[in-house]
Design a protein around this motif. Structure first.
Motif, PDB file in Angstrom:
ATOM      1  N   UNK A  74       2.645 -20.632 -40.006  1.00  0.00           N
ATOM      2  CA  UNK A  74       2.505 -19.384 -40.135  1.00  0.00           C
ATOM      3  C   UNK A  74       2.794 -18.791 -41.558  1.00  0.00           C
ATOM      4  N   UNK A  75       3.450 -19.419 -42.428  1.00  0.00           N
ATOM      5  CA  UNK A  75       3.747 -19.190 -43.606  1.00  0.00           C
ATOM      6  C   UNK A  75       2.622 -19.485 -44.588  1.00  0.00           C
ATOM      7  N   UNK A  76       1.913 -20.483 -44.451  1.00  0.00           N
ATOM      8  CA  UNK A  76       0.781 -20.738 -45.071  1.00  0.00           C
ATOM      9  C   UNK A  76      -0.328 -19.915 -44.810  1.00  0.00           C
ATOM     10  N   UNK A  77      -0.590 -19.237 -43.211  1.00  0.00           N
ATOM     11  CA  UNK A  77      -1.575 -18.512 -42.877  1.00  0.00           C
ATOM     12  C   UNK A  77      -1.235 -17.041 -43.486  1.00  0.00           C
ATOM     13  N   UNK A  78      -0.184 -16.655 -43.465  1.00  0.00           N
ATOM     14  CA  UNK A  78       0.448 -15.200 -43.779  1.00  0.00           C
ATOM     15  C   UNK A  78       0.058 -15.342 -45.368  1.00  0.00           C
ATOM     16  N   UNK A  79       0.244 -16.362 -46.285  1.00  0.00           N
ATOM     17  CA  UNK A  79      -0.024 -16.346 -47.596  1.00  0.00           C
ATOM     18  C   UNK A  79      -1.739 -16.278 -47.968  1.00  0.00           C
ATOM     19  N   UNK A  80      -2.414 -16.681 -47.024  1.00  0.00           N
ATOM     20  CA  UNK A  80      -3.953 -16.804 -47.245  1.00  0.00           C
ATOM     21  C   UNK A  80      -4.450 -15.242 -46.914  1.00  0.00           C
ATOM     22  N   UNK A  81      -3.783 -14.853 -45.701  1.00  0.00           N
ATOM     23  CA  UNK A  81      -4.164 -13.385 -45.314  1.00  0.00           C
ATOM     24  C   UNK A  81      -3.757 -12.371 -46.522  1.00  0.00           C
ATOM     25  N   UNK A  82      -2.801 -12.570 -47.309  1.00  0.00           N
ATOM     26  CA  UNK A  82      -2.461 -11.820 -48.350  1.00  0.00           C
ATOM     27  C   UNK A  82      -3.357 -12.091 -49.417  1.00  0.00           C
ATOM     28  N   UNK A  83      -3.726 -13.207 -49.780  1.00  0.00           N
ATOM     29  CA  UNK A  83      -4.720 -13.442 -50.865  1.00  0.00           C
ATOM     30  C   UNK A  83      -6.174 -12.667 -50.536  1.00  0.00           C
ATOM     31  N   UNK A  84      -6.335 -12.707 -49.227  1.00  0.00           N
ATOM     32  CA  UNK A  84      -7.783 -12.319 -48.938  1.00  0.00           C
ATOM     33  C   UNK A  84      -7.657 -10.494 -48.987  1.00  0.00           C
ATOM     34  N   UNK A  85      -6.478  -9.980 -48.302  1.00  0.00           N
ATOM     35  CA  UNK A  85      -6.426  -8.687 -48.691  1.00  0.00           C
ATOM     36  C   UNK A  85      -6.572  -8.235 -49.967  1.00  0.00           C
ATOM     37  N   UNK A  86      -5.719  -8.977 -50.908  1.00  0.00           N
ATOM     38  CA  UNK A  86      -5.797  -8.751 -52.484  1.00  0.00           C
ATOM     39  C   UNK A  86      -7.223  -8.769 -53.196  1.00  0.00           C
ATOM     40  N   UNK A  87      -7.931  -9.564 -52.553  1.00  0.00           N
ATOM     41  CA  UNK A  87      -9.445  -9.771 -53.085  1.00  0.00           C
ATOM     42  C   UNK A  87     -10.058  -8.623 -52.517  1.00  0.00           C
ATOM     43  N   UNK A  88      -9.969  -8.223 -51.149  1.00  0.00           N
ATOM     44  CA  UNK A  88     -10.886  -7.257 -50.875  1.00  0.00           C
ATOM     45  C   UNK A  88     -10.519  -6.021 -51.493  1.00  0.00           C
ATOM     46  N   UNK A  89      -9.177  -5.823 -51.688  1.00  0.00           N
ATOM     47  CA  UNK A  89      -8.782  -4.542 -52.719  1.00  0.00           C
ATOM     48  C   UNK A  89      -9.351  -4.497 -53.925  1.00  0.00           C
ATOM     49  N   UNK A  90      -9.267  -5.541 -54.561  1.00  0.00           N
ATOM     50  CA  UNK A  90      -9.671  -5.968 -55.851  1.00  0.00           C
ATOM     51  C   UNK A  90     -11.320  -5.574 -55.819  1.00  0.00           C
ATOM     52  N   UNK A  91     -11.912  -6.130 -54.792  1.00  0.00           N
ATOM     53  CA  UNK A  91     -13.450  -5.857 -55.005  1.00  0.00           C
ATOM     54  C   UNK A  91     -13.641  -4.273 -54.624  1.00  0.00           C
ATOM     55  N   UNK A  93     -12.002  -1.715 -55.434  1.00  0.00           N
ATOM     56  CA  UNK A  93     -11.599  -0.892 -56.554  1.00  0.00           C
ATOM     57  C   UNK A  93     -12.205  -1.216 -57.794  1.00  0.00           C
ATOM     58  N   UNK A  94     -13.006  -2.388 -57.837  1.00  0.00           N
ATOM     59  CA  UNK A  94     -13.387  -2.687 -59.048  1.00  0.00           C
ATOM     60  C   UNK A  94     -14.545  -1.688 -59.568  1.00  0.00           C
ATOM     61  N   UNK A  95     -14.289  -1.663 -60.988  1.00  0.00           N
ATOM     62  CA  UNK A  95     -15.016  -0.285 -61.623  1.00  0.00           C
ATOM     63  C   UNK A  95     -14.419   0.933 -61.304  1.00  0.00           C
ATOM     64  N   UNK A  96     -13.286   1.074 -60.936  1.00  0.00           N
ATOM     65  CA  UNK A  96     -12.862   2.439 -60.763  1.00  0.00           C
ATOM     66  C   UNK A  96     -11.689   2.576 -61.775  1.00  0.00           C
ATOM     67  N   UNK A  97     -11.417   1.806 -62.641  1.00  0.00           N
ATOM     68  CA  UNK A  97     -10.392   1.922 -63.327  1.00  0.00           C
ATOM     69  C   UNK A  97     -10.494   2.870 -64.534  1.00  0.00           C
ATOM     70  N   UNK A  98     -11.699   3.439 -64.776  1.00  0.00           N
ATOM     71  CA  UNK A  98     -11.847   4.283 -65.731  1.00  0.00           C
ATOM     72  C   UNK A  98     -12.183   5.466 -65.156  1.00  0.00           C
TER      73      UNK A  98
END
Length: 228
Positions: A74-91, A93-98
């Motif tokens: 469960x800990x590994x699965x939660x970590x993987x989901x966190x990374x997936x959410x981070x990548x989704x947010x990054x993609x 918001x990409x290009x919106x920093x300016x």
């Protein structure tokens, strides 16, 4: 072959067998390790594969439950989901920093006006050092107070061609300095560039003057808000 009891190590027969905590027990032997109270499948608590009652169950600060394979999964699965959410947010918001606020026409106009004022101040200081601090200023509003309109949109209509009554003596009139480039639109006008000195200046009306460009020797009419 019948198994042995987890408490007394005697043979346990099927009629009295209790299967719990990976061991077999006699019903009478399945009791609390501390108070020896007989337990059943509903009220026992296991600790290190030994039965305890609720009152004598060992209190520990750390539990091995956190290290079970299920919890590790469960800990590994939660970590993987966190990374997936981070990548989704990054993609997302990409290009919106300016921010595009700095590119609005209003801020571009203010920036251009500030640059013009800075250049005018630099030329004024340069002329003061060059001419010993004697700089003649026109009574018209300074160019820093407003942006001069193009030659085709002057706020004052140019008067009819006016020739001076008599040529003034050399350098006997007022001296002005050009703060913008100007290209003559008519034959009776004179062209000059930023920094040129205009001499023998005569005021015709609020919007126009007559003078001679010291650098080229040409003389004619010029807009008053292009010099100071």
């Amino acid at each position: 072959m019948n198994p042995s009891c987890g408490r007394c190590n005697l043979v346990v027969y099927p009629t009295e067998k209790v299967n719990c905590l990976d061991k077999y027990w006699h019903k009478g032997c399945f009791s609390c390790e501390v108070c020896k109270m007989t337990l059943n499948m509903k009220n026992y608590k296991g600790f290190e594969k030994r039965p305890y009652c609720n009152a004598h169950y060992p209190k520990t600060n750390f539990t091995c439950v956190a290290d079970t394979p299920e919890n590790l999964r469960l800990k590994q699965q939660s970590k993987m989901q966190s990374q997936v959410c981070y990548r989704e947010d990054f993609e997302k918001n990409k290009g919106k920093g300016f921010s595009v606020v700095t590119d609005t026409p209003e801020l571009q106009r203010i920036k251009k006006t500030q640059n013009q004022i800075s250049n005018i101040k630099y030329h004024e200081d340069f002329e003061k050092r060059k001419m010993g601090g004697e700089v003649h200023k026109s009574s018209n509003p300074g160019p820093g107070d407003f942006k001069p309109p193009p030659a085709s949109q002057e706020c004052h209509s140019k008067p009819e061609s006016v020739q001076p009554a008599a040529a003034a003596p050399p350098s006997s009139g007022k001296r002005y300095r050009a703060v913008y480039d100007y290209a003559a639109a008519d034959e009776d006008e004179v062209s000059f560039v930023d920094g040129d000195v205009i001499i023998d200046v005569q005021t015709i009306d609020e919007g126009w003057m007559y003078g001679r460009v010291e650098r080229t020797g040409q003389q004619g009419m010029l807009p008053a808000n292009y010099v100071e």
